[in-house]
Design an enzyme around this catalytic site. Sequence first.
Site, PDB file in Angstrom:
ATOM      1  N   GLY A 195      -0.312   8.665   9.768  1.00 30.94           N
ATOM      2  CA  GLY A 195      -0.352   8.717   8.300  1.00 30.94           C
ATOM      3  C   GLY A 195       0.141  10.016   7.710  1.00 30.94           C
ATOM      4  N   LYS A 219       2.491   4.124  18.083  1.00 33.58           N
ATOM      5  CA  LYS A 219       2.614   5.534  17.659  1.00 33.58           C
ATOM      6  C   LYS A 219       2.797   6.449  18.870  1.00 33.58           C
ATOM      7  CE  LYS A 219      -0.142   4.609  13.562  1.00 33.58           C
ATOM      8  NZ  LYS A 219      -1.486   4.304  13.097  1.00 33.58           N
ATOM      9  N   LYS A 243       6.138   1.959  12.665  1.00 31.62           N
ATOM     10  CA  LYS A 243       6.023   2.381  14.077  1.00 31.62           C
ATOM     11  C   LYS A 243       6.246   1.231  15.038  1.00 31.62           C
ATOM     12  CE  LYS A 243       2.007   1.503  12.040  1.00 31.62           C
ATOM     13  NZ  LYS A 243       1.222   1.974  10.943  1.00 31.62           N
ATOM     14  N   THR A 274       0.836  -1.213   0.000  1.00 30.57           N
ATOM     15  CA  THR A 274       0.000   0.000   0.000  1.00 30.57           C
ATOM     16  C   THR A 274       0.871   1.263   0.000  1.00 30.57           C
ATOM     17  OG1 THR A 274      -1.707  -1.163   1.253  1.00 30.57           O
ATOM     18  CG2 THR A 274      -1.797   1.235   1.299  1.00 30.57           C
ATOM     19  N   VAL A 275       1.793   1.358   0.938  1.00 35.35           N
ATOM     20  CA  VAL A 275       2.551   2.607   1.095  1.00 35.35           C
ATOM     21  C   VAL A 275       3.630   2.742   0.020  1.00 35.35           C
ATOM     22  CG1 VAL A 275       3.859   4.044   2.697  1.00 35.35           C
ATOM     23  CG2 VAL A 275       2.111   2.502   3.585  1.00 35.35           C
ATOM     24  N   ILE A 280      -0.582  13.089   8.488  1.00 40.09           N
ATOM     25  CA  ILE A 280      -0.517  14.268   9.373  1.00 40.09           C
ATOM     26  C   ILE A 280       0.939  14.534   9.759  1.00 40.09           C
ATOM     27  CG2 ILE A 280      -1.163  15.181  11.631  1.00 40.09           C
ATOM     28  CD1 ILE A 280      -3.693  13.573  11.550  1.00 40.09           C
TER      29      ILE A 280
HETATM   30  P1  NAP Z   1       1.726  -4.035   2.797  1.00 35.22           P
HETATM   31  O1  NAP Z   1       0.704  -3.485   1.875  1.00 35.22           O
HETATM   32  O2  NAP Z   1       1.477  -5.328   3.456  1.00 35.22           O
HETATM   33  O3  NAP Z   1       3.103  -4.114   1.976  1.00 35.22           O
HETATM   34  C1  NAP Z   1       4.254  -4.686   2.511  1.00 35.22           C
HETATM   35  C2  NAP Z   1       5.303  -4.825   1.415  1.00 35.22           C
HETATM   36  O4  NAP Z   1       6.509  -5.283   1.974  1.00 35.22           O
HETATM   37  C3  NAP Z   1       4.908  -5.812   0.321  1.00 35.22           C
HETATM   38  O5  NAP Z   1       5.344  -5.323  -0.927  1.00 35.22           O
HETATM   39  C4  NAP Z   1       5.672  -7.072   0.700  1.00 35.22           C
HETATM   40  O6  NAP Z   1       6.034  -7.866  -0.423  1.00 35.22           O
HETATM   41  C5  NAP Z   1       6.926  -6.489   1.321  1.00 35.22           C
HETATM   42  N1  NAP Z   1       7.488  -7.356   2.354  1.00 35.22           N
HETATM   43  C6  NAP Z   1       6.930  -7.666   3.547  1.00 35.22           C
HETATM   44  N2  NAP Z   1       7.761  -8.485   4.235  1.00 35.22           N
HETATM   45  C7  NAP Z   1       8.850  -8.691   3.464  1.00 35.22           C
HETATM   46  C8  NAP Z   1      10.036  -9.434   3.616  1.00 35.22           C
HETATM   47  N3  NAP Z   1      10.283 -10.155   4.714  1.00 35.22           N
HETATM   48  N4  NAP Z   1      10.950  -9.414   2.609  1.00 35.22           N
HETATM   49  C9  NAP Z   1      10.699  -8.696   1.488  1.00 35.22           C
HETATM   50  N5  NAP Z   1       9.595  -7.960   1.278  1.00 35.22           N
HETATM   51  C10 NAP Z   1       8.677  -7.958   2.260  1.00 35.22           C
HETATM   52  O7  NAP Z   1       2.041  -3.005   3.965  1.00 35.22           O
HETATM   53  P2  NAP Z   1       1.759  -1.435   3.990  1.00 35.22           P
HETATM   54  O8  NAP Z   1       0.351  -1.218   4.386  1.00 35.22           O
HETATM   55  O9  NAP Z   1       2.285  -0.790   2.754  1.00 35.22           O
HETATM   56  O10 NAP Z   1       2.629  -1.014   5.264  1.00 35.22           O
HETATM   57  C11 NAP Z   1       4.031  -0.926   5.179  1.00 35.22           C
HETATM   58  C12 NAP Z   1       4.560  -0.250   6.438  1.00 35.22           C
HETATM   59  O11 NAP Z   1       3.997   1.054   6.550  1.00 35.22           O
HETATM   60  C13 NAP Z   1       4.205  -0.961   7.748  1.00 35.22           C
HETATM   61  O12 NAP Z   1       5.252  -0.759   8.675  1.00 35.22           O
HETATM   62  C14 NAP Z   1       2.959  -0.228   8.208  1.00 35.22           C
HETATM   63  O13 NAP Z   1       2.773  -0.287   9.602  1.00 35.22           O
HETATM   64  C15 NAP Z   1       3.303   1.182   7.790  1.00 35.22           C
HETATM   65  N6  NAP Z   1       2.175   2.087   7.560  1.00 35.22           N
HETATM   66  C16 NAP Z   1       1.128   1.690   6.796  1.00 35.22           C
HETATM   67  C17 NAP Z   1       0.107   2.592   6.545  1.00 35.22           C
HETATM   68  C18 NAP Z   1      -1.084   2.234   5.701  1.00 35.22           C
HETATM   69  O14 NAP Z   1      -2.002   3.052   5.574  1.00 35.22           O
HETATM   70  N7  NAP Z   1      -1.130   1.052   5.099  1.00 35.22           N
HETATM   71  C19 NAP Z   1       0.153   3.882   7.085  1.00 35.22           C
HETATM   72  C20 NAP Z   1       1.257   4.245   7.872  1.00 35.22           C
HETATM   73  C21 NAP Z   1       2.264   3.340   8.094  1.00 35.22           C
HETATM   74  P3  NAP Z   1       4.910  -8.553  -1.346  1.00 35.22           P
HETATM   75  O15 NAP Z   1       4.213  -7.410  -2.045  1.00 35.22           O
HETATM   76  O16 NAP Z   1       5.673  -9.416  -2.296  1.00 35.22           O
HETATM   77  O17 NAP Z   1       4.011  -9.297  -0.415  1.00 35.22           O
HETATM   78  N1  HSE Z   2      -3.006   0.443  10.243  1.00 34.42           N
HETATM   79  C1  HSE Z   2      -2.707   1.792  10.507  1.00 34.42           C
HETATM   80  C2  HSE Z   2      -3.993   2.552  10.751  1.00 34.42           C
HETATM   81  C3  HSE Z   2      -1.988   2.405   9.334  1.00 34.42           C
HETATM   82  O1  HSE Z   2      -5.065   2.017  10.463  1.00 34.42           O
HETATM   83  O2  HSE Z   2      -3.940   3.671  11.263  1.00 34.42           O
HETATM   84  C4  HSE Z   2      -1.504   3.799   9.611  1.00 34.42           C
HETATM   85  O3  HSE Z   2      -0.491   3.808  10.560  1.00 34.42           O
END
Ligand code: NAP
Ligand code: HSE
Length: 432
Positions: free
Chosen positions: A135, A206, A106, A13-14, A137
């Site tokens: 996010g 967080k 986080k 996603t990110v 903010i």
């Molecule tokens: P996600 O959609 O699950 O994406 C994770 C990515 O990392 C995928 O591309 C995955 O590969 C790759 N990955 C995971 N484990 C791996 C490993 N061991 N080796 C190699 N690649 C690996 O997660 P996300 O929502 O983008 O979140 C990513 C980070 O941002 C997390 O720390 C989350 O807490 C933080 N975050 C997320 C949001 C949000 O709104 N989603 C907001 C703020 C912060 P594949 O694609 O091949 O599975």
């Molecule tokens: N899973 C987290 C949320 C992503 O829903 O706020 C942003 O940190």
Amino acid sequence: MESIKIALGGFGTVGSGLAKILDINADRIFKRLGKKIEITSVLVRDLNKKRAFNPGPNVTFTDDPEVLVNDPNVDIIVELMGGLDTAKDLILKAFAAGKHVVTANKHLLAEHGLELFDAARDNHMGLMFEASCAGGIPIVQTLKESLAGDEIVKMLGIMNGTANYILSEMTTKGMDFQTALADAQDLGYAEADPTFDIEGFDTAHKLCVLIRMAYGVDYPLSDIPIQGITNVTPMDIEFAREFGYRVKLLAHVMNVDGKLEAGVHPALVPYTYLLARVGGNYNAVRLEGNAVGPIMLHGQGAGDLPTGSAVLADIMNLAKKMRCSAFDPDNSGFNNQPIAKADILPPEESESKYYFRFTVQDRTGVMAAITKSMAEHNVSIAQAVQKGESGAEGVPLVIISHETSARNVDAVINEIDAMDFTVEPCVKFRIL
Ligand code: NAP
Ligand code: HSE
């Protein structure tokens, strides 16, 4: 033309959100920096997965973290994988290889942030993490830069988009918990393990990061009282509405006579407060500085573009400074000093008003026994209501209390839950 080369650890996603913004805002980024930002490589787990967004023909996809670390052209490694071990290893190797790091992780920062700060400082590398908290903010930079000279008296907010989305959908549309959670997952808001969102752990991660930025001390994760939203029922939302409140998952920290009091709890928020109006995946943080007074920040707390926007801001911040010979980043915002443990107010001493929902038999003497127990434990009643059909095994009896300590509340609940008329354990929430 000079460019800044970045490698992405993660393209979910990110990661894909960041790549989209780099594409659609390329001209603006160049105007600001005078340089392009180029993605060289992307680390993923599954090389065969179909990607919804293509970051360009020159980007290498790999499942080997060493490809990112060993590429001498990479200036910044952007960790967007989540999880602990692989992410931590990648970041430590990045510092050792002379690369700056931006992360949204986080969980990792809350668990191992002090070690990462030390490693970054020892290698004179930048470690930036705006996207890790709330996010899109800009809360990290607000604490680190804009309010650098203020004592933070209090910080309170909604810091999890998934939990806020679920509670909002339950409140405004009567949606059930599981459907709302599934929607939040589809929209890319939830953590890989959504337990982190709904049990309050993500909010606590967080809060732990933000306490460091606000106070320059470490409030260990294991010391933060955490209550999630899994026991918030439609009945509680309806009772809250009748009393003039909305239910929100809040994180708070405040300075109580020199000690810090912090926690993560669902709370009843008066419906007239701005925090009560924060809906969907939005987050809001209310800060109170001793000089600036109250400030409220509001925006999307989760999702691809909002979070990607915060990641990009960190990359651009580093890109502006990193090639200056005098650049020695102060990642913690407290002059690179070691971060000492916080002086913590024992959680049982924290004071709040409370909502209690007892489920009891509908018979003579129950109300009298409950009010007697409350009086004996110094819990003063502000309002009370009992609903339900006669003949039902248990009926809800809701009491709103005046301010009292968590110690008194626990004593009352232990006593009343053990009484013979109690049908189900008491549900309690704080009231703001
Ligand atoms: P996600 O959609 O699950 O994406 C994770 C990515 O990392 C995928 O591309 C995955 O590969 C790759 N990955 C995971 N484990 C791996 C490993 N061991 N080796 C190699 N690649 C690996 O997660 P996300 O929502 O983008 O979140 C990513 C980070 O941002 C997390 O720390 C989350 O807490 C933080 N975050 C997320 C949001 C949000 O709104 N989603 C907001 C703020 C912060 P594949 O694609 O091949 O599975
Ligand atoms: N899973 C987290 C949320 C992503 O829903 O706020 C942003 O940190």
